[in-house]
Design an enzyme around this catalytic site. Structure first.
Site, PDB file in Angstrom:
ATOM      1  N   ALA A 106       0.825  -1.214   0.000  1.00 26.85           N
ATOM      2  CA  ALA A 106       0.000   0.000   0.000  1.00 26.85           C
ATOM      3  C   ALA A 106       0.863   1.269   0.000  1.00 26.85           C
ATOM      4  O   ALA A 106       2.091   1.215   0.101  1.00 26.85           O
ATOM      5  CB  ALA A 106      -0.935  -0.012   1.198  1.00 26.85           C
ATOM      6  N   HIS A 107       0.184   2.399  -0.062  1.00 23.48           N
ATOM      7  CA  HIS A 107       0.836   3.709  -0.121  1.00 23.48           C
ATOM      8  C   HIS A 107       1.696   3.976   1.113  1.00 23.48           C
ATOM      9  O   HIS A 107       1.359   3.583   2.219  1.00 23.48           O
ATOM     10  CB  HIS A 107      -0.205   4.827  -0.285  1.00 23.48           C
ATOM     11  CG  HIS A 107      -1.217   4.875   0.801  1.00 23.48           C
ATOM     12  ND1 HIS A 107      -2.334   4.079   0.813  1.00 23.48           N
ATOM     13  CD2 HIS A 107      -1.265   5.611   1.922  1.00 23.48           C
ATOM     14  CE1 HIS A 107      -3.036   4.327   1.899  1.00 23.48           C
ATOM     15  NE2 HIS A 107      -2.408   5.257   2.593  1.00 23.48           N
TER      16      HIS A 107
END
Length: 168
Positions: A106-107
């Site tokens: 994820a980010h």
């Protein structure tokens, strides 16, 4: 000596360094740096926007993802793996990291050198994984936590709190 397979996409301002291979159907979005001697297998998506949402007046709104993805040297990324770009900071994968198929990064995630992540693992946003770690198949990391160097998480485990010492 960069090899780009059939039906790959490389976005603006992205850089792919020497002796790296993109297998067919890899997507590299804008502002991504992939180091030397990397392998990215078919179907991988590098630099997509993540699940960055904010609740606004009874509806979900997408948060702009302004960060980049920076991948070090000698990194392997498996088939159908996704590495999301950062929201405000960058998503960073250090030298020598090995990521299996069907993994979600994820980010804003940061992964330390020579860590290995097995298939179907999912790392939630802003997680920090130390160097020389092993995340076995199906491992999940909750967001905004840290794993020290040398942590080994066994298969199908869910990590909900930071781990500050090496071990299994």
């Amino acid at each position: 000596n960069v090899q780009i397979g059939a039906q790959c996409y490389v976005g603006r301002n992205s850089r792919i360094m020497d002796d790296t291979e993109l297998h067919p159907r890899v997507t590299v979005m804008h502002d991504v740096k992939i180091g030397s001697r990397c392998r990215v297998l078919s179907g991988a998506v590098i630099g997509s926007e993540g699940f960055g949402l904010v609740h606004n007046q009874g509806a979900w709104a997408q948060v702009p993802h302004l960060g980049k993805v920076i991948i070090g040297n000698d990194v392997d990324i498996g088939a159908n793996t996704t590495v999301d770009r950062g929201t405000l900071s960058d998503t960073c994968i250090s030298d020598g990291v090995k990521i299996d198929n069907l993994v979600q990064i994820a980010h804003n995630v940061v992964i330390g050198e020579h860590t290995a992540i097995a298939g179907c693992a999912g790392l939630a946003g802003s997680s920090v994984v130390g160097a020389h770690c092993l995340l076995a198949g199906g491992v999940g990391l909750a967001g905004h936590l840290s794993l020290a160097d040398g942590v080994h998480v066994t298969g199908m485990s869910m990590v909900t709190k930071s781990i500050s010492q090496a071990g299994v």
